[in-house]
Design an enzyme around this catalytic site. Structure first.
Site, PDB file in Angstrom:
ATOM      1  N   ARG A 223       0.862  -1.179   0.000  1.00  0.00           N
ATOM      2  CA  ARG A 223       0.000   0.000   0.000  1.00  0.00           C
ATOM      3  C   ARG A 223       0.899   1.229   0.000  1.00  0.00           C
ATOM      4  O   ARG A 223       2.024   1.180   0.521  1.00  0.00           O
ATOM      5  CB  ARG A 223      -0.867   0.040   1.266  1.00  0.00           C
ATOM      6  CG  ARG A 223      -2.002  -0.946   1.271  1.00  0.00           C
ATOM      7  CD  ARG A 223      -3.123  -0.489   0.322  1.00  0.00           C
ATOM      8  NE  ARG A 223      -4.260  -1.396   0.352  1.00  0.00           N
ATOM      9  CZ  ARG A 223      -4.455  -2.377  -0.539  1.00  0.00           C
ATOM     10  NH1 ARG A 223      -3.607  -2.571  -1.519  1.00  0.00           N
ATOM     11  NH2 ARG A 223      -5.529  -3.134  -0.467  1.00  0.00           N
ATOM     12  N   HIS A 271      -1.900   1.011  -9.648  1.00  0.00           N
ATOM     13  CA  HIS A 271      -2.539   0.014  -8.763  1.00  0.00           C
ATOM     14  C   HIS A 271      -3.245  -1.076  -9.581  1.00  0.00           C
ATOM     15  O   HIS A 271      -4.457  -1.316  -9.444  1.00  0.00           O
ATOM     16  CB  HIS A 271      -3.533   0.712  -7.821  1.00  0.00           C
ATOM     17  CG  HIS A 271      -3.765  -0.052  -6.549  1.00  0.00           C
ATOM     18  ND1 HIS A 271      -3.903   0.547  -5.321  1.00  0.00           N
ATOM     19  CD2 HIS A 271      -3.873  -1.382  -6.309  1.00  0.00           C
ATOM     20  CE1 HIS A 271      -4.109  -0.379  -4.381  1.00  0.00           C
ATOM     21  NE2 HIS A 271      -4.090  -1.564  -4.967  1.00  0.00           N
TER      22      HIS A 271
HETATM   23  C1  GLV Z   1      -5.528  -4.593  -4.069  1.00  0.00           C
HETATM   24  O1  GLV Z   1      -4.718  -3.770  -3.800  1.00  0.00           O
HETATM   25  C2  GLV Z   1      -6.023  -5.567  -3.133  1.00  0.00           C
HETATM   26  O2  GLV Z   1      -5.839  -5.391  -1.898  1.00  0.00           O
HETATM   27  O3  GLV Z   1      -6.629  -6.566  -3.584  1.00  0.00           O
END
Ligand code: GLV
Length: 308
Positions: A223, A271
């Site tokens: 993250r 992401h």
């Molecule tokens: C994406 O970042 C997830 O946590 O699946």
């Protein structure tokens, strides 16, 4: 039995039709058409509203449609509501693909060769055998383990670090605060696949970077909150970190003037490391609902005290 999804439109309709076909006894509603909120027992989402339990007074289980659950304010959710993270095999597959792409790119000096191409410069560097590249993974949950297993066939020198002790074939495992620095000391490539918790927030910081061998490379697939962004800029400026590949940031998207956009030694992706796919995740979600109905533990149910 009513399950409310708050997800993007395309996937919402896929989820709904899978339930209609395979589990018609479970009524699926799609946000924002919530109907009578008192009928909602199950809620599934990646980006939940803040006051879930107030809006849905009979809520029993919150299913994250993501591997991480840091987007939920666990302290605000009453204890009787279970929170379950997504163990979709499709997420693990996405992470494996991204890790292989990023590790092989860094191992084979692709960022350098792409720069050279832009400069019309043709020059080779010695080819370093994979066994001389020490690749370390922080976070040895299902994703960290899948990542390490996918790297084994290439012959990299593999290690891993987690909060508690783990044993993984072919991987040197380090555990706990005391072994963090010894772990970092031997990582030429560091991959972050940790969950974001109070303990891991900001763990990719100046102290961590200083403990890596000079010229190490960083891949963040955890993250944005794991990384102290200004510390990475400093470590890149001194050459302590040679290159970073980041799939997650504190602010997604980052502001237009964020220094990472144009940094010559940062690769950014938006992401996309892994995404839950209803096709591969449906079986597990349904099985968890059935387990809950039978009063059995669900797969991926999180421990509130540790936060994953
Ligand atoms: C994406 O970042 C997830 O946590 O699946």
């Amino acid at each position: 039995m009513t399950l409310l999804f708050k997800v993007d439109d395309a996937r919402a309709h896929d989820w709904k039709s899978l339930f209609q076909t395979h589990a018609p006894d479970i009524e699926v509603r799609l946000w924002p058409d919530i109907g009578d909120p008192a009928q909602i027992q199950f809620f599934a989402s990646w980006q939940p509203p803040a006051d879930l339990h107030v809006q849905f007074p009979n809520l029993q289980v919150v299913f994250a449609t993501s591997a991480g659950v840091d987007q939920f304010d666990l302290s605000a959710l009453p204890e009787h509501i279970e929170v379950v993270r997504m163990l979709d095999p499709g997420i693990a597959q996405g992470i494996v693909e991204y890790v292989c792409f990023a590790v092989l790119s860094l191992h084979r000096e692709i960022p350098l060769y792409l720069d050279q191409q832009r400069q019309h410069h043709w020059q080779t560097r010695p080819l370093i055998p994979a066994r001389q590249r020490r690749v370390g993974v922080m976070g040895l949950g299902n994703l960290g383990i899948a990542a390490l297993q996918s790297l084994r066939p290439f012959g990299f020198d593999l290690s891993g670090w987690a909060r508690s002790e783990k044993h993984i074939e072919g991987v040197r495992c380090f555990a706990g605060d005391q072994q963090l620095i010894p772990f970092l000391n031997q990582c030429d490539l560091l991959i972050c696949l940790l969950p974001l918790t109070a303990d891991t927030r900001g763990i990719l910081n100046a102290k961590t970077f200083a403990a890596l061998p000079h010229g190490a490379r960083l891949i963040n697939l955890g993250r944005g909150g794991h990384l102290v962004e200004s510390d990475l800029l400093d470590a890149l400026a001194t050459g302590q970190i040679e290159q970073a590949i980041l799939d997650v940031l504190n602010d997604e998207p980052p502001s237009q003037n964020h220094p990472y956009w144009d940094h010559p030694r940062i690769w950014l992706t938006p992401h996309i490391g892994a995404m839950t796919s209803p096709d591969s995740a449906f079986k597990l979600l349904l099985e968890n609902i059935r387990r809950h109905q039978r009063g059995e533990p669900m797969q991926g149910a999180i421990a509130r005290d540790v936060g994953y």
